[in-house]
Motif scaffolding. Structure first.
Motif, PDB file in Angstrom:
ATOM      1  N   ASP A 171       0.825  -1.214   0.000  1.00 55.01           N
ATOM      2  CA  ASP A 171       0.000   0.000   0.000  1.00 55.01           C
ATOM      3  C   ASP A 171       0.857   1.261   0.000  1.00 55.01           C
ATOM      4  OD1 ASP A 171      -2.293  -1.522  -0.003  1.00 55.01           O
ATOM      5  OD2 ASP A 171      -2.683  -1.316   2.153  1.00 55.01           O
ATOM      6  N   GLN A 172       1.888   1.284   0.834  1.00 55.67           N
ATOM      7  CA  GLN A 172       2.738   2.473   0.902  1.00 55.67           C
ATOM      8  C   GLN A 172       3.504   2.677  -0.401  1.00 55.67           C
ATOM      9  OE1 GLN A 172       5.026   1.561   4.405  1.00 55.67           O
ATOM     10  NE2 GLN A 172       3.462   2.341   5.805  1.00 55.67           N
ATOM     11  N   SER A 173       4.004   1.595  -0.988  1.00 58.36           N
ATOM     12  CA  SER A 173       4.718   1.709  -2.262  1.00 58.36           C
ATOM     13  C   SER A 173       3.781   2.192  -3.363  1.00 58.36           C
ATOM     14  CB  SER A 173       5.344   0.362  -2.645  1.00 58.36           C
ATOM     15  OG  SER A 173       6.280  -0.059  -1.669  1.00 58.36           O
ATOM     16  N   LYS A 174       2.571   1.661  -3.395  1.00 57.84           N
ATOM     17  CA  LYS A 174       1.603   2.080  -4.409  1.00 57.84           C
ATOM     18  C   LYS A 174       1.280   3.566  -4.272  1.00 57.84           C
ATOM     19  CE  LYS A 174      -2.886   0.935  -6.427  1.00 57.84           C
ATOM     20  NZ  LYS A 174      -4.055   0.013  -6.399  1.00 57.84           N
ATOM     21  N   ALA A 175       1.116   4.034  -3.023  1.00 57.71           N
ATOM     22  CA  ALA A 175       0.823   5.449  -2.814  1.00 57.71           C
ATOM     23  C   ALA A 175       1.984   6.321  -3.297  1.00 57.71           C
ATOM     24  CB  ALA A 175       0.542   5.713  -1.334  1.00 57.71           C
ATOM     25  N   LEU A 176       3.214   5.869  -3.076  1.00 59.73           N
ATOM     26  CA  LEU A 176       4.380   6.617  -3.549  1.00 59.73           C
ATOM     27  C   LEU A 176       4.449   6.625  -5.077  1.00 59.73           C
ATOM     28  CD1 LEU A 176       6.926   5.334  -0.899  1.00 59.73           C
ATOM     29  CD2 LEU A 176       6.272   7.743  -1.229  1.00 59.73           C
ATOM     30  N   ILE A 177       4.108   5.506  -5.698  1.00 60.55           N
ATOM     31  CA  ILE A 177       4.061   5.457  -7.164  1.00 60.55           C
ATOM     32  C   ILE A 177       3.068   6.480  -7.694  1.00 60.55           C
ATOM     33  CG2 ILE A 177       3.374   4.041  -9.139  1.00 60.55           C
ATOM     34  CD1 ILE A 177       4.506   1.608  -7.603  1.00 60.55           C
ATOM     35  N   GLU A 178       1.893   6.483  -7.091  1.00 60.61           N
ATOM     36  CA  GLU A 178       0.852   7.402  -7.569  1.00 60.61           C
ATOM     37  C   GLU A 178       1.252   8.867  -7.365  1.00 60.61           C
ATOM     38  OE1 GLU A 178      -2.469   5.962  -5.351  1.00 60.61           O
ATOM     39  OE2 GLU A 178      -2.887   4.319  -6.764  1.00 60.61           O
ATOM     40  N   ARG A 179       2.053   9.138  -6.341  1.00 63.25           N
ATOM     41  CA  ARG A 179       2.445  10.519  -6.049  1.00 63.25           C
ATOM     42  C   ARG A 179       3.651  10.968  -6.874  1.00 63.25           C
ATOM     43  NH1 ARG A 179       2.320  14.797  -2.655  1.00 63.25           N
ATOM     44  NH2 ARG A 179       4.268  15.565  -1.715  1.00 63.25           N
ATOM     45  N   TRP A 180       4.619  10.068  -7.103  1.00 65.03           N
ATOM     46  CA  TRP A 180       5.904  10.506  -7.633  1.00 65.03           C
ATOM     47  C   TRP A 180       6.279   9.925  -8.991  1.00 65.03           C
ATOM     48  CZ3 TRP A 180       8.050  14.569  -5.514  1.00 65.03           C
ATOM     49  CH2 TRP A 180       7.824  14.845  -4.160  1.00 65.03           C
ATOM     50  N   HIS A 181       5.843   8.746  -9.337  1.00 60.29           N
ATOM     51  CA  HIS A 181       6.329   8.107 -10.561  1.00 60.29           C
ATOM     52  C   HIS A 181       5.880   8.884 -11.802  1.00 60.29           C
ATOM     53  CE1 HIS A 181       7.724   5.108 -13.319  1.00 60.29           C
ATOM     54  NE2 HIS A 181       6.526   4.942 -13.829  1.00 60.29           N
ATOM     55  N   GLY A 182       6.835   9.228 -12.648  1.00 62.83           N
ATOM     56  CA  GLY A 182       6.534   9.967 -13.860  1.00 62.83           C
ATOM     57  C   GLY A 182       6.325  11.451 -13.650  1.00 62.83           C
ATOM     58  N   ARG A 183       6.536  11.908 -12.441  1.00 68.94           N
ATOM     59  CA  ARG A 183       6.386  13.326 -12.124  1.00 68.94           C
ATOM     60  C   ARG A 183       7.716  14.022 -12.449  1.00 68.94           C
ATOM     61  NH1 ARG A 183       4.281  15.426  -6.207  1.00 68.94           N
ATOM     62  NH2 ARG A 183       5.580  17.297  -6.053  1.00 68.94           N
ATOM     63  N   GLY A 184       7.681  14.922 -13.415  1.00 77.22           N
ATOM     64  CA  GLY A 184       8.929  15.546 -13.844  1.00 77.22           C
ATOM     65  C   GLY A 184       9.901  14.500 -14.368  1.00 77.22           C
ATOM     66  N   ARG A 185      11.053  14.407 -13.744  1.00 79.77           N
ATOM     67  CA  ARG A 185      12.102  13.493 -14.192  1.00 79.77           C
ATOM     68  C   ARG A 185      12.282  12.321 -13.218  1.00 79.77           C
ATOM     69  NH1 ARG A 185      17.449  16.221 -15.401  1.00 79.77           N
ATOM     70  NH2 ARG A 185      17.515  14.760 -17.141  1.00 79.77           N
ATOM     71  N   LEU A 186      11.245  11.984 -12.486  1.00 84.11           N
ATOM     72  CA  LEU A 186      11.347  10.981 -11.424  1.00 84.11           C
ATOM     73  C   LEU A 186      10.749   9.643 -11.852  1.00 84.11           C
ATOM     74  CD1 LEU A 186      10.255  13.288  -8.467  1.00 84.11           C
ATOM     75  CD2 LEU A 186      12.585  12.823  -9.283  1.00 84.11           C
ATOM     76  N   THR A 187      11.384   8.576 -11.384  1.00 83.83           N
ATOM     77  CA  THR A 187      10.942   7.207 -11.663  1.00 83.83           C
ATOM     78  C   THR A 187      10.878   6.435 -10.353  1.00 83.83           C
ATOM     79  OG1 THR A 187      11.957   7.181 -13.854  1.00 83.83           O
ATOM     80  CG2 THR A 187      11.519   5.042 -12.845  1.00 83.83           C
ATOM     81  N   TYR A 188       9.831   5.640 -10.198  1.00 83.99           N
ATOM     82  CA  TYR A 188       9.743   4.808  -8.998  1.00 83.99           C
ATOM     83  C   TYR A 188      10.342   3.433  -9.269  1.00 83.99           C
ATOM     84  CZ  TYR A 188       8.236   3.143  -4.498  1.00 83.99           C
ATOM     85  OH  TYR A 188       8.238   2.671  -3.211  1.00 83.99           O
TER      86      TYR A 188
END
Length: 429
Positions: free
Chosen positions: A179-196
């Motif tokens: 759950d915590q990893s999924k929430a981080l993916i939804e918040r940060w992955h693909g945002r600007g130059r960031l990859t989860y």
């Protein structure tokens, strides 16, 4: 704004493990890199680019070597504070040094401070793209993503998933890890130059249920990366064999739970069976070679030449803080020494490629960074080939660019890093 950076340029055009190393790159003794909107718009001679773009802002680096910025495909940013800790093997090292330090990352303020320090140190050494493990605390992943975003960096990272064989305060559960990893993916992955990067630490600290959850999460988000550890030390391998007795070998554990394939980054991969080598190749998984760590912790000598000859993607990594330096030059130096001990010394072109394009390939971003080429993001480093007296006198004797580059690898450190650009913006601390 149009920016024209002048100096020597080194642009790889082929994998130096696949072609004669001396033919893998194009060197210009007085070249230039034109940057527009954060992208490399043109390469050429300094005179031609000056004439074609008279209004460009010029940054003349003299005889410094302009290259793609370094890409570090495996590091533990929470171990910044305890780098160079003395005298332990892997499992004792984790229990004695790593886990006590990682417990401190439950404090968001501490995590933010360490994230900033880590990026300062990596940028000072010319690394423009790290791939980092956080800790089990979601706040630690938030901290490194936020710090990288504020600097405009390309970065991959992930919250560690770890539900057993770790102290209180450093364990999640299969459910909370997912759950915590999924929430981080939804918040940060693909945002600007960031990859989860989905991040089960390694098989000994994750139950079968957690590895299954990690595999399910990666399957749901296949454009993420997946990072873990594989076959670093014999004691670790024996531990895995006892925990997962029904699997053929260590890598088979990851295969069973869907944690192998393109974008899977296996840290270390030193003590591999023939079956594991074949399976890593067949699945398209990659290896992060961590030579300073492997010698510092006494893990062994990775067969980089053999893996590359077989077609396995291999990148270069500091593995801070098991690795003893933030410098990718020091990491290349250690990779050369490991190769010497295995009877396959690597050419300077191969060493430099591993720390740029090779790592980018393992991270599935070789179309964005890691190579100096038109259309790539302008993540660049300027390296002073005369940064210290000993380096200057050795460079002065170099007969070609490869001899000069090898001297830089063997003798250079952060003093050789003149400037660093991320998407065309100066970011060196």
């Amino acid at each position: 704004m149009t920016l024209l950076i002048l100096g020597q340029t080194l642009a790889f055009e082929a994998d130096p493990f696949a072609v004669p190393p001396e033919e893998s790159a194009r060197h210009a003794s007085r070249g230039g890199v034109l940057v527009e909107d954060g992208i490399v718009a043109a390469l050429g001679t300094a005179d031609d680019l000056r004439a074609a773009h008279p209004d460009a802002r010029i940054v003349d680096m003299g005889d410094a070597l302009i290259s793609a910025g370094f890409v570090d495909c495996h590091a533990h940013y929470p171990q910044t504070g305890m780098i160079a800790s003395w005298g332990r093997r892997l499992i004792d090292w984790l229990n004695g040094y790593t886990f006590p330090e990682e417990l401190r990352f439950a404090d968001p303020a501490y995590a933010r401070a360490q994230a900033e320090l880590y990026l300062d140190l990596t940028l000072s050494n010319g690394t423009t793209t790290p791939c980092a493990f956080a800790t089990v605390h979601p706040e630690s992943a938030e901290a490194i993503f936020a710090a990288a975003e504020a600097r405009g960096l390309r970065l991959a990272a992930g919250k560690v998933m770890m539900d057993r064989n770790a102290p209180d305060g450093l364990r999640d559960t299969p459910r909370t890890g997912y759950d915590q990893s999924k929430a981080l993916i939804e918040r940060w992955h693909g945002r600007g130059r960031l990859t989860y990067a989905v991040t089960p630490r390694f098989a000994p600290t994750s139950s079968p249920e957690q590895l299954e959850a990690a595999g399910a999460l990666w399957a749901e988000h296949p454009d993420c990366l997946m990072q873990t550890h594989l076959s670093e030390q014999p004691e670790e391998i024996a531990w895995v064999r006892g925990l997962y007795p029904d699997d053929a070998d260590y890598f088979a554990v990851y295969e069973r739970f869907g944690l192998a394939g393109p974008g899977a980054m296996m840290g270390h991969a030193i003590h591999l069976t023939d079956r594991e080598r074949a399976a890593i190749l067949a699945t398209g998984s990659g290896v992060a070679h961590c030579p300073t760590s492997n010698t510092f912790i006494g893990s062994g000598l990775c067969d980089v030449a053999g893996l590359k000859a077989a077609g396995v993607p291999v990148g270069l990594a500091t593995d801070v803080g098991g690795g003893s330096s933030f410098s990718m030059l020091a990491t290349m130096r250690a990779a050369y020494e490991v190769g010497q001990l295995r009877g396959h010394p690597l050419h300077p072109a191969q060493l430099f490629w591993l720390g740029t394009a090779g790592s980018a390939q393992v991270m599935r971003i070789a179309d964005k960074v890691g190579t100096l080429a038109v259309g790539m993001e302008a993540d660049l480093v300027a390296l002073d080939l005369a940064a210290t007296p000993v380096l200057a006198q050795r460079t002065g004797r170099a007969r070609d660019v490869w001899e000069a580059l090898f001297a830089l690898i063997m003798l250079g450190d952060d003093r050789a890093v003149r400037q660093v650009w991320a998407a065309g913006k100066e970011v060196r601390p």
